[in-house]
Design an enzyme around this catalytic site. Structure first.
Site, mmCIF file in Angstrom:
data_model
loop_
_atom_site.group_PDB
_atom_site.id
_atom_site.type_symbol
_atom_site.label_atom_id
_atom_site.label_comp_id
_atom_site.label_asym_id
_atom_site.label_seq_id
_atom_site.Cartn_x
_atom_site.Cartn_y
_atom_site.Cartn_z
ATOM 1 N N LYS A 117 29.900 -18.744 -10.245
ATOM 2 C CA LYS A 117 29.034 -17.568 -10.285
ATOM 3 C C LYS A 117 28.832 -17.058 -11.710
ATOM 4 O O LYS A 117 27.715 -16.732 -12.105
ATOM 5 C CB LYS A 117 29.673 -16.504 -9.391
ATOM 6 C CG LYS A 117 29.338 -15.077 -9.682
ATOM 7 C CD LYS A 117 30.122 -14.184 -8.759
ATOM 8 C CE LYS A 117 31.593 -14.069 -9.133
ATOM 9 N NZ LYS A 117 31.875 -13.070 -10.173
ATOM 10 N N ARG A 151 32.958 -5.589 -4.963
ATOM 11 C CA ARG A 151 33.787 -6.557 -4.237
ATOM 12 C C ARG A 151 34.051 -6.093 -2.810
ATOM 13 O O ARG A 151 34.529 -6.862 -1.993
ATOM 14 C CB ARG A 151 35.146 -6.716 -4.929
ATOM 15 C CG ARG A 151 35.125 -7.594 -6.149
ATOM 16 C CD ARG A 151 36.558 -7.858 -6.602
ATOM 17 N NE ARG A 151 36.630 -8.060 -8.041
ATOM 18 C CZ ARG A 151 36.416 -9.221 -8.629
ATOM 19 N NH1 ARG A 151 36.116 -10.269 -7.906
ATOM 20 N NH2 ARG A 151 36.499 -9.332 -9.940
ATOM 21 N N ARG A 165 42.041 -29.192 -12.893
ATOM 22 C CA ARG A 165 42.132 -28.598 -14.235
ATOM 23 C C ARG A 165 43.483 -28.863 -14.873
ATOM 24 O O ARG A 165 44.504 -28.821 -14.202
ATOM 25 C CB ARG A 165 41.951 -27.078 -14.146
ATOM 26 C CG ARG A 165 40.554 -26.663 -13.824
ATOM 27 C CD ARG A 165 40.529 -25.167 -13.929
ATOM 28 N NE ARG A 165 39.274 -24.604 -13.474
ATOM 29 C CZ ARG A 165 39.075 -23.300 -13.350
ATOM 30 N NH1 ARG A 165 40.026 -22.444 -13.643
ATOM 31 N NH2 ARG A 165 37.914 -22.857 -12.956
ATOM 32 N N ARG A 171 48.014 -25.105 -14.579
ATOM 33 C CA ARG A 171 48.369 -23.683 -14.546
ATOM 34 C C ARG A 171 48.746 -23.302 -13.121
ATOM 35 O O ARG A 171 48.164 -23.821 -12.167
ATOM 36 C CB ARG A 171 47.177 -22.826 -14.974
ATOM 37 C CG ARG A 171 46.877 -22.831 -16.465
ATOM 38 C CD ARG A 171 45.869 -21.744 -16.788
ATOM 39 N NE ARG A 171 44.909 -21.607 -15.679
ATOM 40 C CZ ARG A 171 44.234 -20.513 -15.415
ATOM 41 N NH1 ARG A 171 44.368 -19.457 -16.161
ATOM 42 N NH2 ARG A 171 43.381 -20.462 -14.403
ATOM 43 N N ARG A 213 43.869 -17.069 -2.964
ATOM 44 C CA ARG A 213 42.879 -16.183 -3.600
ATOM 45 C C ARG A 213 41.559 -16.232 -2.846
ATOM 46 O O ARG A 213 40.875 -15.234 -2.696
ATOM 47 C CB ARG A 213 42.663 -16.570 -5.063
ATOM 48 C CG ARG A 213 43.842 -16.209 -5.923
ATOM 49 C CD ARG A 213 43.537 -15.847 -7.370
ATOM 50 N NE ARG A 213 42.355 -16.416 -7.979
ATOM 51 C CZ ARG A 213 42.378 -17.462 -8.795
ATOM 52 N NH1 ARG A 213 43.496 -18.086 -9.055
ATOM 53 N NH2 ARG A 213 41.276 -17.880 -9.344
#
Ligand code: ZN
Length: 212
Positions: A13, A88, A123, A156, A167
């Site tokens: 986004k 949100r 990642r 990470r 999340r």
């Protein structure tokens, strides 16, 4: 043109918001950034936010909304803006209406959760110099090793699939109602996030074309 960009963390986004911002010459107002800016500039609301941050608390809605209000009143927002990362929740969306902020379109970038988890788990970061890589999209020259400093790359904690899915669950719980909220108002545009950023951009720009 006043826009809101919605999308799960990792759906791309922010990238789309940046591209549209440049293309239409309207600022992308990211909540995180403007809160930091307001605190740095010591605006009335920024000073309030600072108090919460210093106590290690979340900045409450009314302060965030105050900061957004200050930001949208600046001259570069006269022709429009993109809200990225706000609202949100439904109360935040309602607060925007109460503030008299008119929204023309809400762009929702949709990417399936599994796809996002898959992308993020690829990642890798260098713990030494902070360089970032992706095992598919941005491979280091030597597998698992940083190009710049030769350190061993790590995943990470935030990029581990279980954390990402957690999340995403929070996002869906909070934001799904927001999607219906804007759909009912007839201003929601759903964009299917594509494999290539450029393809998603093409869909986004097409959806905004009428207002170009
Ligand atoms: Zn490095």
């Amino acid at each position: 043109m006043n826009l809101i960009f919605l999308g799960a963390p990792g759906a791309g986004k922010g990238t789309q918001a940046e591209i549209v911002s440049e293309k239409f010459n309207i600022p992308a107002v990211s909540t995180g950034n403007i809160i930091r800016e307001a605190m740095k500039n010591g605006t009335e609301m920024g000073t309030k936010a600072q108090e919460f941050v210093q106590k290690g608390e979340l900045v409450p809605d009314e302060v965030v909304i105050g900061i957004i209000k200050e930001r949208l009143a600046e001259s570069d927002c006269a022709n429009g803006f993109i809200l990225d990362g706000f609202p949100r929740t439904i109360p935040q969306a309602e607060a925007l209406i109460e503030m008299g902020v008119k929204i023309d379109k809400v762009i929702d970038i949709e990417v399936p959760d599994e796809k996002i988890a898959e992308r993020m788990s690829g990642r890798r970061v260098c713990p030494q110099c902070g360089a970032s890589y992706h095992i598919e999209y941005k491979k280091p020259k030597k597998e698992g090793i940083c190009n710049s400093c030769g350190s061993e790359l790590i995943i990470r904690k935030d990029d581990k699939p279980e954390v990402v899915l957690d999340r995403l669950n929070v996002y869906h719980t909070q934001t799904e109602p927001l999607i219906s909220f804007y759909k009912e108002k007839g201003i929601l545009v759903e964009i299917e996030g594509q494999e290539e950023v450029a393809d998603t951009t093409a869909l986004t720009l097409k959806a905004l074309g009428g207002n170009a």
